[in-house]
Design a protein around this motif. Structure first.
Motif, PDB file in Angstrom:
ATOM      1  N   ILE A 150      58.801 -22.731  98.627  1.00 38.20           N
ATOM      2  CA  ILE A 150      58.386 -21.882  99.749  1.00 38.20           C
ATOM      3  C   ILE A 150      58.325 -20.424  99.327  1.00 38.20           C
ATOM      4  CG2 ILE A 150      58.867 -21.122 102.111  1.00 38.20           C
ATOM      5  CD1 ILE A 150      60.692 -23.529 102.462  1.00 38.20           C
ATOM      6  N   VAL A 151      59.411 -19.970  98.699  1.00 32.36           N
ATOM      7  CA  VAL A 151      59.525 -18.541  98.436  1.00 32.36           C
ATOM      8  C   VAL A 151      60.106 -18.290  97.045  1.00 32.36           C
ATOM      9  CG1 VAL A 151      61.790 -18.422  99.573  1.00 32.36           C
ATOM     10  CG2 VAL A 151      60.461 -16.340  99.354  1.00 32.36           C
ATOM     11  N   LEU A 152      59.618 -17.234  96.420  1.00 31.75           N
ATOM     12  CA  LEU A 152      60.177 -16.780  95.141  1.00 31.75           C
ATOM     13  C   LEU A 152      60.554 -15.307  95.269  1.00 31.75           C
ATOM     14  CD1 LEU A 152      60.661 -16.847  91.993  1.00 31.75           C
ATOM     15  CD2 LEU A 152      58.270 -16.159  91.771  1.00 31.75           C
ATOM     16  N   VAL A 153      61.793 -15.001  94.906  1.00 37.31           N
ATOM     17  CA  VAL A 153      62.214 -13.601  94.765  1.00 37.31           C
ATOM     18  C   VAL A 153      62.700 -13.442  93.339  1.00 37.31           C
ATOM     19  CG1 VAL A 153      63.819 -11.783  95.487  1.00 37.31           C
ATOM     20  CG2 VAL A 153      62.857 -13.340  97.195  1.00 37.31           C
ATOM     21  N   ALA A 154      62.115 -12.512  92.602  1.00 37.95           N
ATOM     22  CA  ALA A 154      62.539 -12.253  91.219  1.00 37.95           C
ATOM     23  C   ALA A 154      62.750 -10.761  91.051  1.00 37.95           C
ATOM     24  CB  ALA A 154      61.484 -12.755  90.240  1.00 37.95           C
ATOM     25  N   VAL A 155      63.873 -10.412  90.442  1.00 37.02           N
ATOM     26  CA  VAL A 155      64.235  -9.005  90.271  1.00 37.02           C
ATOM     27  C   VAL A 155      64.610  -8.768  88.813  1.00 37.02           C
ATOM     28  CG1 VAL A 155      65.851  -7.196  90.953  1.00 37.02           C
ATOM     29  CG2 VAL A 155      65.111  -8.888  92.636  1.00 37.02           C
ATOM     30  N   THR A 156      64.075  -7.701  88.224  1.00 36.47           N
ATOM     31  CA  THR A 156      64.433  -7.357  86.835  1.00 36.47           C
ATOM     32  C   THR A 156      65.196  -6.036  86.809  1.00 36.47           C
ATOM     33  OG1 THR A 156      62.321  -6.218  86.509  1.00 36.47           O
ATOM     34  CG2 THR A 156      62.405  -8.520  85.869  1.00 36.47           C
ATOM     35  N   SER A 157      66.162  -5.971  85.894  1.00 34.62           N
ATOM     36  CA  SER A 157      66.935  -4.739  85.723  1.00 34.62           C
ATOM     37  C   SER A 157      67.507  -4.726  84.306  1.00 34.62           C
ATOM     38  CB  SER A 157      68.053  -4.669  86.763  1.00 34.62           C
ATOM     39  OG  SER A 157      68.917  -5.767  86.601  1.00 34.62           O
ATOM     40  N   ALA A 158      68.218  -3.651  83.975  1.00 28.81           N
ATOM     41  CA  ALA A 158      68.806  -3.569  82.636  1.00 28.81           C
ATOM     42  C   ALA A 158      69.997  -4.516  82.518  1.00 28.81           C
ATOM     43  CB  ALA A 158      69.235  -2.127  82.354  1.00 28.81           C
ATOM     44  N   HIS A 159      70.777  -4.608  83.601  1.00 30.39           N
ATOM     45  CA  HIS A 159      71.995  -5.426  83.580  1.00 30.39           C
ATOM     46  C   HIS A 159      72.044  -6.364  84.774  1.00 30.39           C
ATOM     47  CE1 HIS A 159      73.324  -2.821  80.368  1.00 30.39           C
ATOM     48  NE2 HIS A 159      72.977  -1.782  81.111  1.00 30.39           N
ATOM     49  N   ARG A 160      72.841  -7.437  84.666  1.00 32.86           N
ATOM     50  CA  ARG A 160      72.792  -8.500  85.657  1.00 32.86           C
ATOM     51  C   ARG A 160      73.286  -8.109  87.050  1.00 32.86           C
ATOM     52  NH1 ARG A 160      77.350  -9.144  82.920  1.00 32.86           N
ATOM     53  NH2 ARG A 160      79.269  -9.822  83.982  1.00 32.86           N
ATOM     54  N   GLY A 161      74.255  -7.191  87.137  1.00 26.62           N
ATOM     55  CA  GLY A 161      74.844  -6.838  88.431  1.00 26.62           C
ATOM     56  C   GLY A 161      73.795  -6.413  89.447  1.00 26.62           C
ATOM     57  N   GLU A 162      72.940  -5.477  89.053  1.00 28.42           N
ATOM     58  CA  GLU A 162      71.875  -4.977  89.930  1.00 28.42           C
ATOM     59  C   GLU A 162      70.906  -6.096  90.305  1.00 28.42           C
ATOM     60  OE1 GLU A 162      72.764  -3.379  87.165  1.00 28.42           O
ATOM     61  OE2 GLU A 162      73.084  -1.263  87.669  1.00 28.42           O
ATOM     62  N   ALA A 163      70.540  -6.900  89.319  1.00 30.50           N
ATOM     63  CA  ALA A 163      69.544  -7.951  89.566  1.00 30.50           C
ATOM     64  C   ALA A 163      70.071  -8.989  90.557  1.00 30.50           C
ATOM     65  CB  ALA A 163      69.151  -8.619  88.251  1.00 30.50           C
ATOM     66  N   PHE A 164      71.320  -9.438  90.351  1.00 32.15           N
ATOM     67  CA  PHE A 164      71.914 -10.424  91.272  1.00 32.15           C
ATOM     68  C   PHE A 164      71.982  -9.865  92.692  1.00 32.15           C
ATOM     69  CE2 PHE A 164      74.302 -12.825  87.783  1.00 32.15           C
ATOM     70  CZ  PHE A 164      73.632 -14.008  88.000  1.00 32.15           C
ATOM     71  N   ALA A 165      72.528  -8.661  92.822  1.00 35.95           N
ATOM     72  CA  ALA A 165      72.733  -8.069  94.149  1.00 35.95           C
ATOM     73  C   ALA A 165      71.394  -7.851  94.860  1.00 35.95           C
ATOM     74  CB  ALA A 165      73.495  -6.753  94.020  1.00 35.95           C
ATOM     75  N   ALA A 166      70.429  -7.277  94.153  1.00 38.05           N
ATOM     76  CA  ALA A 166      69.146  -6.962  94.781  1.00 38.05           C
ATOM     77  C   ALA A 166      68.403  -8.231  95.192  1.00 38.05           C
ATOM     78  CB  ALA A 166      68.294  -6.125  93.835  1.00 38.05           C
ATOM     79  N   CYS A 167      68.517  -9.281  94.396  1.00 41.11           N
ATOM     80  CA  CYS A 167      67.838 -10.546  94.697  1.00 41.11           C
ATOM     81  C   CYS A 167      68.387 -11.125  96.010  1.00 41.11           C
ATOM     82  CB  CYS A 167      68.028 -11.522  93.534  1.00 41.11           C
ATOM     83  SG  CYS A 167      67.068 -13.031  93.685  1.00 41.11           S
ATOM     84  N   GLU A 168      69.707 -11.096  96.142  1.00 41.82           N
ATOM     85  CA  GLU A 168      70.337 -11.624  97.359  1.00 41.82           C
ATOM     86  C   GLU A 168      70.020 -10.752  98.574  1.00 41.82           C
ATOM     87  OE1 GLU A 168      74.515 -13.851  98.393  1.00 41.82           O
ATOM     88  OE2 GLU A 168      74.539 -12.268  96.892  1.00 41.82           O
ATOM     89  N   PHE A 169      70.049  -9.443  98.367  1.00 42.77           N
ATOM     90  CA  PHE A 169      69.710  -8.480  99.435  1.00 42.77           C
ATOM     91  C   PHE A 169      68.294  -8.737  99.957  1.00 42.77           C
ATOM     92  CE2 PHE A 169      67.526  -4.497 100.460  1.00 42.77           C
ATOM     93  CZ  PHE A 169      68.388  -3.865 101.343  1.00 42.77           C
TER      94      PHE A 169
END
Lengths: 85, 151
Positions: free
Chosen positions: B92-111
């Motif tokens: 149904i849906v794809l959310v993909a987020v890229t960043s330098a480190h995993r913390g930002e990517a995990f948090a932003a994806c969930e947000f």
């Protein structure tokens, strides 16, 4: 005031209407006034837009609260809480 | 384009390759994919139709992605949401987020997912053995969004 109304999902189905252009009397100032005005049309408006039902509304494609003032020429949409994702 | 609404399916490998193309500063990619279940609220789901509000949908998703970019140090973000008829197991849906480190990517994806669930104008209609029904919004989705409120 002239508005373009749009209805989605269960609201669209129960009204049997997706959109409508409307010309409103001067005393209709807010989204809530508009909803009350539409409710006076009788079946199916009365039960579909009833105040005890949880509805969302958008003014010019932005989700707003019921106290929000209407803008002449705006697009106003009524729909149920969203269920995407 | 960071936001796409489409009827056809998406290919994860292809989308991620495009998203990270030529950016060697990316060190983390967080991905969420939502899929159609064959059971909801105790009833078998044979098929589903997704309706949306063209125009507002794109605006609200762009706004959510912008908020995520303001909040975290991201390289890029992508949201693809399908509409129209879907079957169990479909994406149904794809959310993909890229960043330098995993913390930002995990948090932003969930947000982004939590905001999408509560603010993006999509509606699911399920086809069950008892007939078609509109899916009710969940209180837990509002709660999921509320925990991101800035303190």
């Amino acid at each position: 005031m002239k508005l373009h109304l749009r209805f989605f999902a269960s609201i669209r189905e129960s009204l049997g209407l997706a959109h409508e252009d409307i010309d409103l009397p001067e005393n209709i100032k807010t989204i809530d006034d508009l909803r009350s005005h539409l409710i006076t049309r009788g079946h199916p408006w009365t039960e579909t837009l009833a105040k005890d039902k949880v509805l969302r509304c958008a003014l010019n494609q932005q989700m707003v609260s019921v106290e929000t003032a209407l803008i002449d020429g705006a697009e106003v949409a009524f729909f149920p809480p969203v269920t995407g994702g | 384009m960071p936001v796409r609404i489409q009827e056809h399916n998406f290919d994860l490998t292809q989308e991620i390759a495009l998203l990270r193309k030529d950016d060697a500063a990316i060190g983390a990619i967080a991905i969420f994919i939502g899929t159609v279940r064959d059971l909801n609220e105790g009833a078998a789901v044979k098929a589903m139709t997704l309706e949306h509000y063209p125009g507002m949908t794109e605006k609200s998703l762009h706004d959510i992605v912008d908020q995520a970019k303001d909040r975290w140090d991201l390289k890029d973000a992508l949201v693809i949401h399908r509409v129209g008829p879907l079957m169990p197991q479909d994406q149904i849906v794809l959310v993909a987020v890229t960043s330098a480190h995993r913390g930002e990517a995990f948090a932003a994806c969930e947000f982004i997912m939590d905001y999408l669930k509560t603010l993006a104008p999509f509606w699911k209609k399920e086809d069950t053995p008892e007939g078609a029904r509109w899916v009710d919004a969940r209180v837990s989705d509002d709660q999921a969004m509320a925990r991101w409120a800035k303190k």
